[in-house]
Write an enzyme that holds these catalytic residues in place. Structure first.
Site, PDB file in Angstrom:
ATOM      1  N   SER A 667       0.832  -1.198   0.000  1.00 56.69           N
ATOM      2  CA  SER A 667       0.000   0.000   0.000  1.00 56.69           C
ATOM      3  C   SER A 667       0.873   1.257   0.000  1.00 56.69           C
ATOM      4  O   SER A 667       1.596   1.490  -0.960  1.00 56.69           O
ATOM      5  CB  SER A 667      -0.961  -0.048   1.191  1.00 56.69           C
ATOM      6  OG  SER A 667      -1.988   0.905   1.054  1.00 56.69           O
ATOM      7  N   ASP A 740      -8.972  -4.856  -6.009  1.00 57.91           N
ATOM      8  CA  ASP A 740      -8.592  -4.005  -4.873  1.00 57.91           C
ATOM      9  C   ASP A 740      -9.753  -3.085  -4.476  1.00 57.91           C
ATOM     10  O   ASP A 740     -10.306  -2.376  -5.309  1.00 57.91           O
ATOM     11  CB  ASP A 740      -7.362  -3.164  -5.237  1.00 57.91           C
ATOM     12  CG  ASP A 740      -6.683  -2.550  -4.021  1.00 57.91           C
ATOM     13  OD1 ASP A 740      -7.386  -2.124  -3.092  1.00 57.91           O
ATOM     14  OD2 ASP A 740      -5.439  -2.499  -4.000  1.00 57.91           O
ATOM     15  N   HIS A 774      -7.469  -5.606  -1.399  1.00 60.94           N
ATOM     16  CA  HIS A 774      -6.249  -4.881  -1.037  1.00 60.94           C
ATOM     17  C   HIS A 774      -5.270  -5.786  -0.291  1.00 60.94           C
ATOM     18  O   HIS A 774      -4.065  -5.711  -0.485  1.00 60.94           O
ATOM     19  CB  HIS A 774      -6.617  -3.670  -0.191  1.00 60.94           C
ATOM     20  CG  HIS A 774      -5.490  -2.702  -0.010  1.00 60.94           C
ATOM     21  ND1 HIS A 774      -4.817  -2.132  -1.070  1.00 60.94           N
ATOM     22  CD2 HIS A 774      -4.898  -2.209   1.110  1.00 60.94           C
ATOM     23  CE1 HIS A 774      -3.876  -1.327  -0.619  1.00 60.94           C
ATOM     24  NE2 HIS A 774      -3.905  -1.353   0.695  1.00 60.94           N
TER      25      HIS A 774
END
Length: 805
Positions: A667, A740, A774
């Site tokens: 991330s 995601d 994610h």
């Protein structure tokens, strides 16, 4: 290092890194597996989980399955209004399964395995006295409710009760702790999507400013609206835990939340209303908040909140927010209202006001005001002592106030003000307990409270438990983690506060739950975790690595070294990090790592690399220091300082070869990784998972950046690896979940960045994981990520020629 060797080392580092790596093989199209023993250890079932019942009679010990297979993730689901909904079970997507649940009685040590079927159990909720355990099982026919009578162990499924967890809060105990308040599925077919749309999807800007951050899975058209409304609609009902009788309450509606007053006479009901939005998730849709009596009759309307598309960046909505019951006897409501229009940029004496409402027919009265944003109120067992917190977000500062919940006219008293980022000075968090009627209050003894904290220090963390007097702000240390172990306070085991439940682990022993007698200091093992990999991970060496960056800021990280490593062997190193913003340097330089924890990687954790012949510098400090409005002006420079300091520390370590150095992150850590490869020559390769690389695609802010692209275009440009792809100095492995669902990290971020790298002739590889969000969940995905990562690092880092000695 002598001058000639330093020159050779500098020359070696200056070589174009992609030229030193082997050519990348053709892309694989099948799932890959990492080498042994990583493959077998990563695929094992996780250890048992132990938790204490609120009555303190039982440990609930839950055994879960390993990672779910990809077929579970691929199960059809709806993406609507910021949610991902499993249609048959009216809840979130399915994941791991619960294989077994047993209750261990603390007094006798006896345990009983509950006769619950294996499956996707999504919640377990205890009654306050421990007589019942309510459990929700996501089955193909719907979400089932099961009631366990803990004394007998009898497990019964409630017939005709299919729960609806689409908007959360599907189940809660009423204050009598014998009745459940539930949201049930409303029967009916799901509206079909038309084969041919009746027209285009249209959105309109009417001149109102609406600066919104990018959010996935939003509504797209009228068909989405219809399906969301059908799935989110629920029927309220009460369920008797003894007779299993189900009694409907009110009419079906889009109930966001329902909460009973402490005395059980009133219900606080929050309903979602139209118009829905294609720009914000359901949590920002219009909503109406009402008081009902127990029969479902409306007593009073409290608030009608409009659609929240225009909340200022970093701000709060206007009107009543945070409406909820004060946990005192009776039915006292409290809420907060912004006095600055919800805009943090507006200069005002008081930002928020907190109101209370004693009776439905009365008028609300002001309780207190806060100069900064009000964050919440906690009440102690006596129903009088209350603690209120306010937060200055830009300065990262917190104030704690002492109030009297029995006298709303009494002036608040300041207890302390502190930096929320000062780990060393963190006094801990007040300890709560659950009362017989289910209220959560602060545990209290003779007017004093208790606080549990992490105990961060320059040598690592030693968690603690204090007795605390809010009136004088003085504390007495009751317990602290033993030397050489990582231990944390979990709960009190008795009313007198003389016995504690403590979770204890060390680098060589997995976690276990202990009963600690404060008077004698004696400990009793209540539950021990069994880890088949203990023989391997007990040999992993962990060190706290301290170093200093160019501007004098202290930094640290935890260095992991492989088991059975050859003495004097120089190892390739993988640095894993995540940038964090700090308002002041004194907080940024504090140690937050603890090498005393047991090593137990899961999924695609980077820590598996210690079994592949790498040293791993985990959680390497990457602070970005400065005022919140301008800290990112020097983001790239500070990243470079952080990385250079880590590289120099590793170069000085006898076990590390800093010329074979790689960096990775997830991330915002992936964003950091790409920036480091574009702006330094320190790393031989990088691994970036699920990042955002083009900041023009997040134009209304990201992380703690609250300036828009149009306010600071040069900052957005400088921070975007996409805009600097021509400078990427090392091979980069990009991995991204093709589904995601995180704000800002749409899959297109990795796809377009890969195209930019390829267009400039850089060495890169893009791996898109089907059905993954994610974070990666499926067994196939996690094992493949490990295989890709190890192969990438072996070819571009481990096999790179060693630096001159």
């Amino acid at each position: 290092m002598p001058a000639p060797q330093r020159c050779l080392f500098a020359l070696w580092l200056s070589l174009p890194l992609p030229l030193l790596a082997q050519a990348d093989p053709s892309p694989t199209t099948t799932w890959q597996l990492p080498p042994e023993p990583i493959r077998s250890l990563a695929d094992r079932e996780p250890a048992e989980e132990a938790s204490l019942s609120p009555c303190r009679r039982f440990l609930q010990i839950t055994t879960r399955s390993g990672m779910p297979d990809l077929a579970t993730l691929a199960r059809p689901h709806e993406k609507l209004a910021g949610l991902r909904i499993d249609v048959p079970t009216r809840g979130p997507q399915l994941g791991t399964q619960v294989l077994a649940v047993r209750l261990q009685e603390l007094a006798s040590g006896k345990s009983r395995t509950l006769e619950l079927p294996a499956g996707h159990w999504r919640s377990f909720q205890w009654s306050a006295d421990g007589a019942f355990l309510a459990a929700v099982r996501a089955a193909d026919t719907g979400a089932e409710l099961w009631i366990v009578a803990t004394d007998s162990g009898q497990c019964r499924k409630v017939a005709g009760a299919q729960l609806n967890g689409v908007l959360g809060g599907e189940l809660d105990w009423l204050p009598d702790q014998r009745t459940l308040l539930a949201k049930l599925v409303v029967p009916g077919a799901l509206p079909a999507r038309p084969a041919t749309p009746a027209g285009p999807a249209v959105q309109v800007s009417d001149g109102t400013v609406a600066q919104l951050r990018t959010t996935p899975d939003l509504l797209q058209d009228p068909a989405d609206e219809a399906r969301f409304a059908a799935l989110a609609q629920s029927q309220l009902a009460t369920i008797d835990a003894t007779t299993l009788a189900v009694a409907p309450l009110g009419a079906p509606d889009l109930y966001a939340a329902v909460d009973a007053a402490p005395d059980g006479t009133l219900l606080l009901v929050e309903r979602i209303e139209r118009p829905f939005s294609y720009l914000v998730p359901w949590s920002a849709f219009p909503r109406r908040t009402e008081l009902w009596d127990r029969s479902g009759k409306r007593v009073r309307e409290l608030a009608a909140q409009p659609l929240r598309e225009s909340v200022p960046i970093g701000g709060v909505p206007e009107g009543k927010r945070g409406i909820g019951w004060l946990p005192v006897p009776g039915h006292v409501l409290r809420w907060t209202e912004a006095r600055d229009g919800g805009d943090p940029k507006r200069k005002v004496e008081f930002r928020d006001e907190v109101f209370v409402l004693r009776e439905p027919q009365e008028e609300p009265r002001l309780w207190f005001r806060t100069a900064q944003r009000a964050m919440g109120v906690q009440v102690a067992e006596d129903g009088r002592l209350a603690l209120a917190t306010e937060m200055d977000r830009p300065l990262k500062r917190q104030r704690l106030w002492r109030l009297d919940a029995g006298d709303f006219g009494a002036a608040p008293q300041l207890v302390f003000e502190r930096s929320t980022q000062d780990a060393y000075g963190d006094p801990g968090t007040p300890v709560a307990r659950r009362l017989a009627d289910g209220r959560s209050v602060l545990r209290q003894h003779q007017g004093q409270l208790y606080r549990a904290g992490a105990g961060a220090s320059a040598t690592g963390s030693r968690p603690f438990l204090d007795r605390w007097d809010p009136a004088s702000n003085r504390s007495e240390r009751l317990w602290q983690a033993a030397e050489g172990r990582f231990e944390s306070f979990a709960a009190f085991l008795d009313d007198a506060g003389t016995r504690l439940l403590v979770r204890s682990e060390s680098p060589t022993t997995p976690p276990r739950e202990l009963a600690v007698d404060l008077a004698t200091g004696s400990t009793t093992v209540l539950h021990s975790t069994v880890d088949p990999a203990q023989a391997v991970f007990a040999k992993v060496e962990k060190q706290l690595l301290n170093y200093t960056r160019a501007d004098g800021l202290p930094l640290s990280g935890t260095l992991y070294l492989p088991p059975d490593r050859v003495p004097d062997q120089k190892l390739p190193v993988f640095v894993w990090a995540y940038p964090l913003e700090y308002a002041q340097a004194s907080d940024a330089g504090q140690v937050r790592a603890n090498p005393l924890r047991y090593t137990r990687p899961r999924g695609a954790s980077h820590l598996w690399l210690v079994l592949a012949g790498y040293a791993v510098l985990d959680d390497a400090a990457m602070p970005i220091v400065g005022p919140s409005r301008s800290a990112n002006d020097s983001f790239v420079q500070q990243l470079r300082w952080n990385a250079e300091a880590a590289q120099q520390a590793l170069a000085a370590h006898p076990a590390c070869d800093a010329t074979r150095l790689a960096v990775g992150g997830h991330s915002y850590g992936a964003f950091m990784t790409a920036n480091l490869l574009c702006h330094t020559n320190l790393f031989a390769a990088g691994v970036a998972r699920s990042g955002a690389y083009n900041r023009t695609l997040t134009p209304f802010g990201f992380q703690n950046e609250e300036r828009t692209f149009w306010e600071a275009p040069e900052v957005y440009q400088a921070m975007s690896p996409f805009a600097n792809a021509q400078r990427c100095n090392a091979p980069l492995l990009l991995i991204h979940g093709a589904d995601d669902n995180n704000q800002g990290t749409f899959p297109i971020q990795s796809q377009r960045f890969f195209q930019a790298l390829k267009g400039h002739g850089k060495t890169a590889r893009l791996v898109m994981l089907p059905h993954e969000a994610h974070g990666y969940a499926a067994r196939e995905s996690n094992l493949h990520v490990l295989a890709e990562t190890i192969d990438w690092l072996d070819r571009h880092v481990k096999q790179r020629p060693a630096a001159p000695k």
